[in-house]
Design an enzyme around this catalytic site. Sequence first.
Site, short mmCIF file in Angstrom:
data_model
loop_
_atom_site.label_atom_id
_atom_site.label_comp_id
_atom_site.label_asym_id
_atom_site.label_seq_id
_atom_site.Cartn_x
_atom_site.Cartn_y
_atom_site.Cartn_z
CD1 TRP A 47 -75.16 59.01 17.54
CD2 TRP A 47 -75.32 56.86 18.14
NE1 TRP A 47 -76.38 58.55 17.11
CE2 TRP A 47 -76.52 57.23 17.47
CE3 TRP A 47 -75.20 55.54 18.61
CZ2 TRP A 47 -77.56 56.34 17.25
CZ3 TRP A 47 -76.25 54.66 18.41
CH2 TRP A 47 -77.41 55.05 17.74
CE1 TYR A 61 -81.64 56.79 19.77
CE2 TYR A 61 -81.36 54.64 20.82
CZ TYR A 61 -82.09 55.50 20.00
OH TYR A 61 -83.26 55.07 19.44
CG ASP A 77 -78.04 60.73 14.77
OD1 ASP A 77 -78.13 59.54 15.13
OD2 ASP A 77 -78.81 61.25 13.95
#
Length: 287
Positions: free
Chosen positions: A221, A225, A241
């Site tokens: 994640w 990002y 997410d």
Amino acid sequence: MRLAYQPPYDWAAMLEFLSARAISGLESVEAGVYRRSIRLAGQQGWISVAPGAGDWLDVEVDFPDPAVLPEIEWRLRRMFDLDAQPERINATLARDPLMAQLVAARPGLRLPGTWDGLELAMRAVLGQQITVVAAIRLAGKLVAQYGQPLQTPHAAITHVFPTAEVLAAADLATLGMPRARGRTLSGVAQALLDDPQLFAPKAGLKESVARLVALPGIGDWTAHYIAMRQLREADAFASGDIGLINALAALEGGPVSARQLLARAEAWRPLRAYAAQHLWASLGRRD
């Protein structure tokens, strides 16, 4: 300074995103204007960004060295996604019926970038398993304790983001976070010192993510990002997410797993990052 873009541009959505993540002392959003402190080549200053009267952003720069103006412009173009081509992006996403609805609702939605890779990485790590509000509160403590004071005419802009040298040597768990997360923050700062190109674009998304997840404490994640907002990888997609999962579930009227979201996102390639921004926007929030 004027920074042109190809319309449409949803400035309100961009400002909403930045406002929700504004770190106390470092940046502010007031009366439709975004301001923040900046550091380049060992010098500090500040910038102010507002929509212009035409298809451009008006930028005020207060910085001691005019030689770095091209670098400031380059960073701002990436931060505000000014080189995006809305017609191409929207047409590609609209091939999927769900995305067609979201694109029609927000045709000028852009993919917010960031001023600095280290700062973005710190934000991402701080945001692991806690809310945006809690993460930004911690970031404000980090800036107040370890950032360099800066005098500006704006009361909300008081510090510059801490350097990698300072963060690598600090015990950041004292700010009120799990000790392991504090070690991850310091480890990322040290990794940047060891490899100044750590947050520079790589050959592609796969290589970018692989380099980041090799760092202790950086999972899929966080890597996606960072790839989305700093490396400007248009196909980055953090399938785990919770905001994306909830958005798709709400739009399609049923429970969705991370695996199902990832499978559904195949239809949004090679622009999954923009699809993610539309999903977040559909919930009225952008995580």
